[in-house]
Scaffold this motif. Structure first.
Motif, PDB file in Angstrom:
ATOM      1  N   ARG A 147       0.832  -1.194   0.000  1.00  0.00           N
ATOM      2  CA  ARG A 147       0.000   0.000   0.000  1.00  0.00           C
ATOM      3  C   ARG A 147       0.873   1.253   0.000  1.00  0.00           C
ATOM      4  NH1 ARG A 147       0.365   2.059   5.009  1.00  0.00           N
ATOM      5  NH2 ARG A 147       1.116   0.668   6.635  1.00  0.00           N
ATOM      6  N   LYS A 148       0.305   2.385  -0.282  1.00  0.00           N
ATOM      7  CA  LYS A 148       1.032   3.641  -0.229  1.00  0.00           C
ATOM      8  C   LYS A 148       1.496   3.914   1.197  1.00  0.00           C
ATOM      9  CE  LYS A 148      -1.444   5.806  -4.091  1.00  0.00           C
ATOM     10  NZ  LYS A 148      -2.312   6.928  -4.515  1.00  0.00           N
ATOM     11  N   ASN A 149       2.617   4.588   1.317  1.00  0.00           N
ATOM     12  CA  ASN A 149       3.189   4.908   2.624  1.00  0.00           C
ATOM     13  C   ASN A 149       3.410   3.650   3.461  1.00  0.00           C
ATOM     14  OD1 ASN A 149       2.971   7.742   2.057  1.00  0.00           O
ATOM     15  ND2 ASN A 149       0.790   7.624   2.581  1.00  0.00           N
ATOM     16  N   ALA A 150       3.906   2.591   2.780  1.00  0.00           N
ATOM     17  CA  ALA A 150       4.059   1.293   3.441  1.00  0.00           C
ATOM     18  C   ALA A 150       5.321   1.208   4.298  1.00  0.00           C
ATOM     19  CB  ALA A 150       4.081   0.174   2.411  1.00  0.00           C
ATOM     20  N   VAL A 151       6.242   2.151   4.156  1.00  0.00           N
ATOM     21  CA  VAL A 151       7.463   2.115   4.966  1.00  0.00           C
ATOM     22  C   VAL A 151       7.142   2.690   6.347  1.00  0.00           C
ATOM     23  CG1 VAL A 151       9.822   2.986   5.219  1.00  0.00           C
ATOM     24  CG2 VAL A 151       8.974   2.290   2.968  1.00  0.00           C
ATOM     25  N   THR A 152       7.110   1.809   7.339  1.00  0.00           N
ATOM     26  CA  THR A 152       6.768   2.233   8.703  1.00  0.00           C
ATOM     27  C   THR A 152       7.878   1.937   9.696  1.00  0.00           C
ATOM     28  OG1 THR A 152       5.568   0.143   8.915  1.00  0.00           O
ATOM     29  CG2 THR A 152       4.272   2.098   8.444  1.00  0.00           C
ATOM     30  N   ALA A 153       8.843   1.090   9.314  1.00  0.00           N
ATOM     31  CA  ALA A 153       9.955   0.769  10.214  1.00  0.00           C
ATOM     32  C   ALA A 153      11.067   1.792  10.047  1.00  0.00           C
ATOM     33  CB  ALA A 153      10.491  -0.623   9.916  1.00  0.00           C
ATOM     34  N   ARG A 154      11.841   1.964  11.107  1.00  0.00           N
ATOM     35  CA  ARG A 154      12.986   2.869  11.053  1.00  0.00           C
ATOM     36  C   ARG A 154      14.034   2.302  10.102  1.00  0.00           C
ATOM     37  NH1 ARG A 154      16.239   3.332  16.474  1.00  0.00           N
ATOM     38  NH2 ARG A 154      14.135   3.785  17.240  1.00  0.00           N
ATOM     39  N   LEU A 155      14.496   3.098   9.146  1.00  0.00           N
ATOM     40  CA  LEU A 155      15.495   2.647   8.188  1.00  0.00           C
ATOM     41  C   LEU A 155      16.887   2.675   8.818  1.00  0.00           C
ATOM     42  CD1 LEU A 155      14.255   4.457   4.948  1.00  0.00           C
ATOM     43  CD2 LEU A 155      13.636   2.198   5.834  1.00  0.00           C
ATOM     44  N   SER A 156      17.734   1.734   8.383  1.00  0.00           N
ATOM     45  CA  SER A 156      19.081   1.672   8.942  1.00  0.00           C
ATOM     46  C   SER A 156      20.008   0.978   7.971  1.00  0.00           C
ATOM     47  CB  SER A 156      19.079   0.898  10.268  1.00  0.00           C
ATOM     48  OG  SER A 156      20.394   0.702  10.738  1.00  0.00           O
ATOM     49  N   GLU A 157      21.165   1.574   7.732  1.00  0.00           N
ATOM     50  CA  GLU A 157      22.181   0.925   6.907  1.00  0.00           C
ATOM     51  C   GLU A 157      22.915  -0.157   7.689  1.00  0.00           C
ATOM     52  OE1 GLU A 157      22.828   1.192   3.656  1.00  0.00           O
ATOM     53  OE2 GLU A 157      21.024   2.429   3.612  1.00  0.00           O
ATOM     54  N   ASP A 158      22.819  -0.102   9.002  1.00  0.00           N
ATOM     55  CA  ASP A 158      23.475  -1.069   9.868  1.00  0.00           C
ATOM     56  C   ASP A 158      22.572  -2.290  10.017  1.00  0.00           C
ATOM     57  OD1 ASP A 158      24.676  -2.540  11.825  1.00  0.00           O
ATOM     58  OD2 ASP A 158      24.728  -0.958  13.339  1.00  0.00           O
ATOM     59  N   GLY A 159      23.043  -3.437   9.517  1.00  0.00           N
ATOM     60  CA  GLY A 159      22.230  -4.641   9.584  1.00  0.00           C
ATOM     61  C   GLY A 159      21.851  -5.029  10.989  1.00  0.00           C
ATOM     62  N   ASP A 160      22.756  -4.801  11.964  1.00  0.00           N
ATOM     63  CA  ASP A 160      22.483  -5.178  13.346  1.00  0.00           C
ATOM     64  C   ASP A 160      21.267  -4.460  13.902  1.00  0.00           C
ATOM     65  OD1 ASP A 160      24.663  -6.786  13.243  1.00  0.00           O
ATOM     66  OD2 ASP A 160      25.856  -5.712  14.726  1.00  0.00           O
ATOM     67  N   THR A 161      21.145  -3.175  13.598  1.00  0.00           N
ATOM     68  CA  THR A 161      20.082  -2.363  14.195  1.00  0.00           C
ATOM     69  C   THR A 161      18.841  -2.272  13.313  1.00  0.00           C
ATOM     70  OG1 THR A 161      21.014  -0.328  13.270  1.00  0.00           O
ATOM     71  CG2 THR A 161      21.773  -0.988  15.457  1.00  0.00           C
ATOM     72  N   ARG A 162      18.838  -2.985  12.203  1.00  0.00           N
ATOM     73  CA  ARG A 162      17.688  -2.963  11.314  1.00  0.00           C
ATOM     74  C   ARG A 162      16.574  -3.830  11.905  1.00  0.00           C
ATOM     75  NH1 ARG A 162      19.798  -5.205   6.623  1.00  0.00           N
ATOM     76  NH2 ARG A 162      21.016  -3.306   6.456  1.00  0.00           N
ATOM     77  N   GLU A 163      15.350  -3.323  11.840  1.00  0.00           N
ATOM     78  CA  GLU A 163      14.221  -4.062  12.401  1.00  0.00           C
ATOM     79  C   GLU A 163      14.040  -5.399  11.697  1.00  0.00           C
ATOM     80  OE1 GLU A 163       9.502  -3.657  12.003  1.00  0.00           O
ATOM     81  OE2 GLU A 163      10.413  -1.905  12.974  1.00  0.00           O
TER      82      GLU A 163
END
Length: 536
Positions: A147-163
């Motif tokens: 759906r539109k505006n589907a990105v709801t998780a915090r973005l992170s380049e660090d794999g460890d801290t990625r949801e």
């Protein structure tokens, strides 16, 4: 550290021909899926396929997919594919009913929902009511565009801290809280379990684990699955616990270790001795809540030790207490001794440290410069609750324990207003809020009462407009349509009023005592027989 997918890829590269997942015939029949083993090579092929299908639909970083797939292998394989795409999963308890589904979907805001076919219509209705326009499909259907505006998780380049996942736990103030778990949470669990040792020692020689526990909980999803990935083992996830065929399943799975909850040993000890009691290869069981009176007899009868422990969804492997050492206590309800990397305090109701041997709320944190390492990241959309849980730099567990001079910790009670029934945490306030929606209920108070098999049972004290005898069963059957079966009151008593404070809040201690008092009265309605898992 690494992502969940990284652990899988490493295991695949080292042990491509080993079995990774195993479906026993009993589970295959329950789910109408093929029985047999899935090797790491076959799992990689299926993960690759899911990855391409999801990517082709437009699923990517920061999106969440809600999964209602029970204990099927596809759950794990889809999670790995989503993790590879930097997306995360929201497991859905298949026992949830309409109002619970509406809340979870509206709160988690998944980009899409993948479910077993017979729950799709209920999920569509819940999504529509919650205002979330997520596509809802079965595993074999074409995946819809997010759906539109589907990105709801915090973005992170660090794999460890990625949801990696959002797991919902029963809150003490009503609605369940969404625990945001990043990749490091699962990495910490994998490394902790692989290095646990003692009676719960895992090797890389081909472990085989069996669990009947639901994979929407952290026990099976994190501890069982991640441990097997870490050591190149095989996980057999049953559809549920079947007492009479349990030991046959353990034998057929080739299990070298198993996971359990306290209700399981109690049930198994009730069964007559059988030919499969010791026909297995199990070296240890990993779990919590075994009846102290049955601990030693269980081990003597079935031939392996039970490693009891304590943890929470929020604590992951950041704070774990295990009774896994060879000098462990048996039959004492001991949680174990503290590991050298964990720091604790036991405090009274005003936050003062208690004396040795006295009960106090357990506060935990990691030693060193990263006190929250291995814990959940946050409660989604609830920063106030997150910070309250970490008041003064300590995570407040809500569990009351005591520590003896020998260093062992023992569980005493729960300070939080949570009922623990057969391994499920039930928030009394959540049950009360649902019961108050019944048109004839004018006040509701819910408390735990002891149950020899399940630990706690749900007791509801209700004021109603018409306290006719048939009303209790009518309310219970109504509740079965509005919440998970295990949350429905097993006992109902009609009262003239509830014990309230001057500010009209329920006096919880008095309510609990009142429930115990009414448990012995003939006017209380026993409705436990109605509490059965629903098929759709």
């Amino acid at each position: 550290m690494a992502t969940v997918y990284d652990y899988f890829a490493r295991a695949h590269d080292r042990w491509p021909d080993r079995p990774m997942l195993n479906v026993l015939p009993e589970t295959a029949r329950a789910y109408a899926i093929p029985p047999g083993e899935i090797t790491y090579t076959e799992a990689m092929r299926r993960v690759d396929d899911f990855t391409e299908r999801l990517r082709g639909a437009g699923v990517g970083e920061g999106m969440r997919a809600a999964l209602l797939l029970e204990n099927r292998p596809d759950y794990f394989l889809l999670w790995l594919a989503l993790n590879r795409l930097r997306a995360s999963v929201v497991p859905i308890n298949p026992d949830l009913r309409a109002s619970e589904l509406e809340y979870l979907i509206g709160h988690a805001e998944p980009a899409l929902i993948i479910a077993v076919p017979d729950r799709i219509e209920a999920l569509r209705s819940a999504a529509e009511t919650s205002g979330v326009e997520a596509g809802i499909v079965a595993v074999d259907d074409a995946f819809p565009s997010p759906r539109k505006n589907a990105v709801t998780a915090r973005l992170s380049e660090d794999g460890d801290t990625r949801e990696a996942a959002v797991l919902y736990t029963s809150g003490t103030t009503g609605k369940p809280k969404g625990c945001v778990l990043d990749n490091s949470y699962f990495s910490e669990v994998a490394e902790f379990y692989a290095g646990l040792g003692g009676i719960a020692d895992l090797s890389e020689a081909g472990e085989r684990m069996i669990t009947p526990l639901p994979i929407f909980h952290m026990n099976a999803m994190a501890y069982s699955f991640m441990a097997m990935l870490r050591v190149g083992g095989c996980l057999t996830a049953l559809d549920r616990f079947h007492p009479r065929t349990w030991w046959q399943s353990v034998l057929d799975s080739g299990a070298t270790c198993l996971h359990y909850l306290g209700v399981m040993p109690s049930i198994l000890m009730e069964l007559p001795p059988g030919e499969y009691d010791r026909a297995h290869k199990v070296r240890f069981g990993f779990g919590a809540g075994v009846d102290p009176k049955l601990h030693a007899p269980f081990e003597a009868r079935f031939g392996f030790p039970l490693s009891e422990g304590w943890a929470m969804t929020e604590t992951g492997a950041g704070a774990v207490i295990m009774n896994n050492r060879t000098d462990r206590l048996v039959g004492k309800a001991a949680l174990g001794r503290l590991p050298d990397w964990l720091e604790i305090r036991l405090v009274d109701e005003v936050g003062r440290d208690v004396q040795e041997g006295e009960p106090g709320e357990l506060l935990v944190r990691r030693k060193g410069s990263e006190p929250r390492r291995g814990f959940f990241r946050e409660y989604y959309k609830d920063p106030e609750a997150t910070e309250a849980a970490w008041t003064d730099g300590w995570f407040h567990t809500g569990d009351v324990v005591r520590q003896e001079a020998n260093g062992f910790l023992f569980f005493v009670d729960r300070r939080k207003n949570v009922i623990r029934r057969s391994g499920e945490n039930i928030a009394a306030v959540e049950v009360e809020s649902v019961l108050m929606r019944h048109p004839e209920v004018t006040a509701a108070g819910v408390a735990p009462v002891p149950d020899t098999l399940r630990g706690d049972e749900v007791f509801a004290l209700l004021t109603v407009s018409d306290p006719a005898p048939e009303k209790a069963e009518e309310i219970a059957r109504w509740a079965l349509d509005n919440m998970a079966y295990y949350k429905v009151p097993g006992y109902i008593a009609f009262v003239e009023s509830l014990p309230l404070t001057s500010t009209q809040k329920i006096q919880r201690a008095e309510l609990k005592a009142l429930a115990l008092h009414h448990l012995e009265k003939s006017s209380t309605f026993n409705l436990v027989h109605l509490k059965k898992r629903q098929v759709s």
